[in-house]
Design a protein around this motif. Sequence first.
Motif, PDB file in Angstrom:
ATOM      1  N   ARG A  92       0.529   2.985  -7.511  1.00  0.00           N
ATOM      2  CA  ARG A  92       0.697   2.078  -6.364  1.00  0.00           C
ATOM      3  C   ARG A  92       2.181   1.772  -6.148  1.00  0.00           C
ATOM      4  NH1 ARG A  92      -3.269   0.204  -4.082  1.00  0.00           N
ATOM      5  NH2 ARG A  92      -4.693   0.205  -5.847  1.00  0.00           N
ATOM      6  N   THR A  93       2.879   1.444  -7.225  1.00  0.00           N
ATOM      7  CA  THR A  93       4.310   1.109  -7.148  1.00  0.00           C
ATOM      8  C   THR A  93       5.139   2.308  -6.692  1.00  0.00           C
ATOM      9  OG1 THR A  93       4.066  -0.540  -8.894  1.00  0.00           O
ATOM     10  CG2 THR A  93       6.288   0.279  -8.486  1.00  0.00           C
ATOM     11  N   THR A  94       4.895   3.456  -7.309  1.00  0.00           N
ATOM     12  CA  THR A  94       5.653   4.665  -6.978  1.00  0.00           C
ATOM     13  C   THR A  94       5.414   5.083  -5.531  1.00  0.00           C
ATOM     14  OG1 THR A  94       5.548   5.417  -9.268  1.00  0.00           O
ATOM     15  CG2 THR A  94       6.029   7.093  -7.602  1.00  0.00           C
ATOM     16  N   TRP A 146       7.784   5.400  -1.692  1.00  0.00           N
ATOM     17  CA  TRP A 146       7.817   6.546  -0.788  1.00  0.00           C
ATOM     18  C   TRP A 146       7.159   6.221   0.554  1.00  0.00           C
ATOM     19  CZ3 TRP A 146      10.300  11.133  -1.326  1.00  0.00           C
ATOM     20  CH2 TRP A 146      10.861  11.387  -2.576  1.00  0.00           C
ATOM     21  N   LYS A 147       6.825   4.960   0.758  1.00  0.00           N
ATOM     22  CA  LYS A 147       6.200   4.500   2.015  1.00  0.00           C
ATOM     23  C   LYS A 147       4.864   5.202   2.276  1.00  0.00           C
ATOM     24  CE  LYS A 147      10.059   2.255   3.515  1.00  0.00           C
ATOM     25  NZ  LYS A 147      10.483   1.526   2.354  1.00  0.00           N
ATOM     26  N   GLN A 148       4.141   5.492   1.184  1.00  0.00           N
ATOM     27  CA  GLN A 148       2.816   6.096   1.256  1.00  0.00           C
ATOM     28  C   GLN A 148       1.885   5.287   0.364  1.00  0.00           C
ATOM     29  OE1 GLN A 148       2.609  10.347   0.705  1.00  0.00           O
ATOM     30  NE2 GLN A 148       4.696  10.589   1.416  1.00  0.00           N
ATOM     31  N   PRO A 149       1.358   4.186   0.871  1.00  0.00           N
ATOM     32  CA  PRO A 149       0.562   3.312   0.002  1.00  0.00           C
ATOM     33  C   PRO A 149      -0.702   3.964  -0.532  1.00  0.00           C
ATOM     34  CG  PRO A 149       0.402   2.632   2.301  1.00  0.00           C
ATOM     35  CD  PRO A 149       1.421   3.741   2.242  1.00  0.00           C
ATOM     36  N   LEU A 150      -0.994   3.645  -1.787  1.00  0.00           N
ATOM     37  CA  LEU A 150      -2.253   4.055  -2.398  1.00  0.00           C
ATOM     38  C   LEU A 150      -3.361   3.223  -1.755  1.00  0.00           C
ATOM     39  CD1 LEU A 150      -3.453   5.770  -4.785  1.00  0.00           C
ATOM     40  CD2 LEU A 150      -3.250   3.707  -6.167  1.00  0.00           C
ATOM     41  N   PRO A 151      -4.456   3.848  -1.319  1.00  0.00           N
ATOM     42  CA  PRO A 151      -5.537   3.063  -0.712  1.00  0.00           C
ATOM     43  C   PRO A 151      -6.034   1.957  -1.652  1.00  0.00           C
ATOM     44  CG  PRO A 151      -5.891   5.404  -0.344  1.00  0.00           C
ATOM     45  CD  PRO A 151      -4.743   5.285  -1.311  1.00  0.00           C
ATOM     46  N   ASP A 152      -6.453   0.839  -1.079  1.00  0.00           N
ATOM     47  CA  ASP A 152      -6.895  -0.315  -1.863  1.00  0.00           C
ATOM     48  C   ASP A 152      -8.079  -0.002  -2.777  1.00  0.00           C
ATOM     49  OD1 ASP A 152      -4.932  -1.921  -0.767  1.00  0.00           O
ATOM     50  OD2 ASP A 152      -6.250  -2.729   0.789  1.00  0.00           O
ATOM     51  N   ASP A 153      -8.915   0.959  -2.396  1.00  0.00           N
ATOM     52  CA  ASP A 153     -10.104   1.275  -3.190  1.00  0.00           C
ATOM     53  C   ASP A 153      -9.887   2.474  -4.119  1.00  0.00           C
ATOM     54  OD1 ASP A 153     -10.019   3.108  -1.030  1.00  0.00           O
ATOM     55  OD2 ASP A 153     -12.199   3.374  -1.093  1.00  0.00           O
ATOM     56  N   PHE A 180      -6.676  10.809  -7.742  1.00  0.00           N
ATOM     57  CA  PHE A 180      -7.446   9.580  -7.628  1.00  0.00           C
ATOM     58  C   PHE A 180      -8.686   9.796  -6.782  1.00  0.00           C
ATOM     59  CE2 PHE A 180      -4.412   9.386  -4.106  1.00  0.00           C
ATOM     60  CZ  PHE A 180      -5.174   8.939  -3.027  1.00  0.00           C
ATOM     61  N   VAL A 181      -9.630   8.885  -6.953  1.00  0.00           N
ATOM     62  CA  VAL A 181     -10.813   8.835  -6.099  1.00  0.00           C
ATOM     63  C   VAL A 181     -10.788   7.510  -5.352  1.00  0.00           C
ATOM     64  CG1 VAL A 181     -12.218  10.336  -7.564  1.00  0.00           C
ATOM     65  CG2 VAL A 181     -12.310   7.848  -7.888  1.00  0.00           C
ATOM     66  N   ARG A 182     -11.527   7.491  -4.253  1.00  0.00           N
ATOM     67  CA  ARG A 182     -11.696   6.252  -3.505  1.00  0.00           C
ATOM     68  C   ARG A 182     -13.122   5.770  -3.749  1.00  0.00           C
ATOM     69  NH1 ARG A 182      -9.129   6.222   2.250  1.00  0.00           N
ATOM     70  NH2 ARG A 182      -9.498   4.023   1.778  1.00  0.00           N
ATOM     71  N   THR A 183     -13.245   4.541  -4.170  1.00  0.00           N
ATOM     72  CA  THR A 183     -14.548   4.026  -4.615  1.00  0.00           C
ATOM     73  C   THR A 183     -15.540   3.846  -3.478  1.00  0.00           C
ATOM     74  OG1 THR A 183     -13.792   1.740  -4.460  1.00  0.00           O
ATOM     75  CG2 THR A 183     -13.490   2.854  -6.575  1.00  0.00           C
ATOM     76  N   LYS A 184     -15.075   3.809  -2.258  1.00  0.00           N
ATOM     77  CA  LYS A 184     -15.971   3.604  -1.115  1.00  0.00           C
ATOM     78  C   LYS A 184     -16.506   4.923  -0.551  1.00  0.00           C
ATOM     79  CE  LYS A 184     -13.677  -0.689   0.118  1.00  0.00           C
ATOM     80  NZ  LYS A 184     -12.760  -1.349   1.053  1.00  0.00           N
ATOM     81  N   GLU A 185     -16.260   6.022  -1.264  1.00  0.00           N
ATOM     82  CA  GLU A 185     -16.655   7.331  -0.741  1.00  0.00           C
ATOM     83  C   GLU A 185     -17.810   7.964  -1.508  1.00  0.00           C
ATOM     84  OE1 GLU A 185     -13.211   9.798  -0.077  1.00  0.00           O
ATOM     85  OE2 GLU A 185     -12.490   8.447   1.480  1.00  0.00           O
ATOM     86  N   GLY A 186     -18.686   7.137  -2.063  1.00  0.00           N
ATOM     87  CA  GLY A 186     -19.909   7.644  -2.655  1.00  0.00           C
ATOM     88  C   GLY A 186     -19.887   7.802  -4.162  1.00  0.00           C
TER      89      GLY A 186
END
Length: 142
Positions: free
Chosen positions: A77-79, A83-90, A104-110
């Motif tokens: 998230r910090t890195t 680079w102005k590319q935020p890590l998604p909140d999920d 990474f995975v996104r938790t809202k994607e199943g």
Amino acid sequence: MSSALLLARRFAALVDETDPLVQPTDDEINELERALKLRIPSALRAYFLAMGRYGGTRLVGTTTSFDQVTIMTRDARTTMERWKQPLPDDAIVFVSHQGYDFLFVRTKEGANPPVYRWVEGDPIKRAYKTLLEYVESLFPDI
């Protein structure tokens, strides 16, 4: 057969007697959910159980440690913000290579979500259609 069970079976086939598998407990995985304030998809839960607490020698040179997931997610998230590319909140980062390359995975994607990759300086890309596909790419002979 569920994708999570298939994933666990694939990894179970990798256990080496010289590299004993030490699984996180269900309570520890639940604690990780509380720390991240996210629900862990079932395929990622199976991945943590199958890879074990430390990842052992299966992916030498790359951090895959269950015990480092919170730190990897925070550091990504910090890195990425730099680079102005935020890590998604999920997002949950489960693989980090040298602090500039994250999966990474996104938790809202199943239950068996896509795997995304970010490499420093590049945009986020979907690297694999599912977590199981990622595992299959690592160990195609199993």
